[in-house]
Scaffold this motif. Structure first.
Motif, PDB file in Angstrom:
ATOM      1  N   LEU A  27       2.813  -8.026   6.618  1.00 38.81           N
ATOM      2  CA  LEU A  27       3.856  -7.287   5.902  1.00 38.81           C
ATOM      3  C   LEU A  27       4.851  -6.683   6.886  1.00 38.81           C
ATOM      4  O   LEU A  27       6.065  -6.793   6.704  1.00 38.81           O
ATOM      5  CB  LEU A  27       3.247  -6.195   5.019  1.00 38.81           C
ATOM      6  CG  LEU A  27       4.234  -5.347   4.224  1.00 38.81           C
ATOM      7  CD1 LEU A  27       5.056  -6.202   3.270  1.00 38.81           C
ATOM      8  CD2 LEU A  27       3.481  -4.267   3.452  1.00 38.81           C
ATOM      9  N   LEU A  72       9.038  -8.009   7.375  1.00 42.35           N
ATOM     10  CA  LEU A  72      10.054  -7.056   6.924  1.00 42.35           C
ATOM     11  C   LEU A  72      11.359  -7.366   7.647  1.00 42.35           C
ATOM     12  O   LEU A  72      11.369  -7.597   8.856  1.00 42.35           O
ATOM     13  CB  LEU A  72       9.589  -5.633   7.235  1.00 42.35           C
ATOM     14  CG  LEU A  72      10.398  -4.484   6.665  1.00 42.35           C
ATOM     15  CD1 LEU A  72      10.400  -4.532   5.141  1.00 42.35           C
ATOM     16  CD2 LEU A  72       9.805  -3.169   7.138  1.00 42.35           C
ATOM     17  N   THR A  80      11.147  -7.632   2.056  1.00 42.76           N
ATOM     18  CA  THR A  80      10.254  -8.692   2.476  1.00 42.76           C
ATOM     19  C   THR A  80      10.285  -9.809   1.440  1.00 42.76           C
ATOM     20  O   THR A  80      10.416  -9.523   0.246  1.00 42.76           O
ATOM     21  CB  THR A  80       8.819  -8.152   2.658  1.00 42.76           C
ATOM     22  OG1 THR A  80       7.936  -9.244   2.858  1.00 42.76           O
ATOM     23  CG2 THR A  80       8.353  -7.353   1.484  1.00 42.76           C
ATOM     24  N   GLY A 118       4.904  -6.860  -0.752  1.00 42.61           N
ATOM     25  CA  GLY A 118       5.721  -5.710  -0.388  1.00 42.61           C
ATOM     26  C   GLY A 118       6.225  -4.958  -1.607  1.00 42.61           C
ATOM     27  O   GLY A 118       6.232  -3.722  -1.635  1.00 42.61           O
TER      28      GLY A 118
END
Length: 162
Positions: free
Chosen positions: A95, A99, A112, A117
């Motif tokens: 994650l 991003l 994301t 997310g």
């Protein structure tokens, strides 16, 4: 024709021999402002992205602790987070890694491509919200706006950065 500009603390005057030169100058400044707006939004997006990334894997005030079943699953899978299996939003680091931000149509988009997310940000029926993006934007929005505005102010003053 004369143009008086007072940006960045100075007042200066610029003369133009004819209207065509003035129109050309205005066209040039308009293009520089558009470039500066893009640069400023990019800098603002990078700031919010970086601050949101820092929140991933840290317990934040107001966030619900991870469920015991989540901690057990993370531990069994070998996902220990930054410090322990109780670190929210952090199992594999994916994650945080995906991003990103993008400037498009005079706006900056931060997020994301993975739905996880979104689920973490706003919550689901089984996951409490852990708003890493919204909190980063809330905490650093003024600073981000100043970065963007500064780029435009420099362009108006004829001192645009590259």
């Amino acid at each position: 024709l004369r143009l008086v500009k007072g940006a960045v603390g100075k007042v200066s005057m610029r003369s133009f021999p004819n209207i065509q030169n003035f129109v050309g100058f205005i066209g040039h400044v308009t293009k520089e402002i558009a470039k500066a707006e893009h640069r400023g939004l990019d800098k603002a997006g990078a700031l919010i992205e970086a601050e949101a990334r820092k929140k991933i894997g840290l317990e934040n005030e107001g966030w619900a602790p991870l469920a015991e079943s989540t901690i057990e699953r993370k531990t069994a899978a070998g996902h220990v987070g930054r410090m322990s299996a109780t670190d929210p939003l952090f199992a594999t680091g994916e994650l945080r890694a995906i991003l990103s931000h993008e400037v498009k149509d005079r706006a900056v988009y931060i997020g994301t491509p993975d739905q996880v997310g979104v689920y973490q940000e706003i919550g689901t029926s089984r996951i409490p919200p852990r708003p890493f993006l919204a909190s980063a934007a809330h905490e650093h929005g003024v600073q981000a706006a100043k970065l963007a505005g500064h780029e435009v102010a420099l362009a108006v003053a004829g001192k645009a950065t590259r």
